[in-house]
Scaffold this active site. Structure first.
Site, short mmCIF file in Angstrom:
data_model
loop_
_atom_site.label_atom_id
_atom_site.label_comp_id
_atom_site.label_asym_id
_atom_site.label_seq_id
_atom_site.Cartn_x
_atom_site.Cartn_y
_atom_site.Cartn_z
CG HIS A 110 48.29 -47.68 3.00
ND1 HIS A 110 49.49 -47.60 2.34
CD2 HIS A 110 47.55 -46.63 2.56
CE1 HIS A 110 49.48 -46.54 1.55
NE2 HIS A 110 48.31 -45.94 1.67
CG ASN B 114 40.31 -47.83 -3.76
OD1 ASN B 114 39.71 -48.56 -4.54
ND2 ASN B 114 41.41 -47.19 -4.10
#
Length: 185
Positions: A85, A102
């Site tokens: 995000h 990630n």
């Protein structure tokens, strides 16, 4: 046979699970996360070319401010980098991050200036770092590690582990990142 895919293509593969052409990569840059990765990788590619270094560093700075990602061309980041995000992310330029990692929003990967862990984090391959996690100091995070949201890590973490809490606590897990890190390269 040499690998035919660029680091940028491998980063974008992580998002879609498909190998994309240059045009398809450019079209996906409507996504702020992917757009920032595109600019970051171009900045890294040209960091040793005098004129292009300045141009891409200026462009990168613009998007650092726009999207809230504080990642620099000097940061060593392996292929298959994935930002979950956008917004409020800080990574020290001396940190090292492995492949297929990630990182969610609100994460800080930073320097420690005193104490036994002076230095910068080194993060292994296939590491998943959750929202608002903090990793500081000259620590080593092994491969296949999941750092849960809101965890504080200022210690070494062995491979195949899950870290939770503040202060962080290590739990051994052979499948730590299974289902969390998709489309590995």
């Amino acid at each position: 046979m040499a690998d035919q895919h660029s680091t940028l293509q491998k980063d974008f593969y992580r998002e879609s699970g498909k190998w994309l052409s240059t045009f398809e990569i450019w079209a996906k840059c409507i996504n702020p996360n992917l757009h920032f990765i595109y600019v970051l990788r171009k900045s890294q590619k040209y960091k040793n070319t005098p004129f292009l270094k300045i141009v891409w560093k200026f462009i990168l700075r613009h998007y650092q401010i726009k999207y809230g990602f504080q990642i620099y061309p000097e940061t060593e980041i392996g292929e298959g980098f994935y930002l979950g995000h956008w917004g409020s992310l800080v990574i020290n330029p001396n940190a090292k991050i492995g492949k297929n990692c990630n990182i969610a929003q609100g994460v800080t990967i930073g320097q420690q200036n005193r104490g036994k862990n002076i230095g910068f984090p080194t993060i292994g391959d296939e590491v998943w770092i959750g929202t608002n996690a903090v990793i500081v100091g000259g620590v080593i995070i092994g491969n296949n590690v999941l750092i849960a949201p809101n965890s504080y890590v200022n210690f070494d973490v062995p491979a195949n582990s899950v870290v939770m809490g503040n202060p962080g606590k290590i739990y051994e897990s052979e499948n730590a990142t299974e289902g969390y890190i998709n489309n590995k390269v």
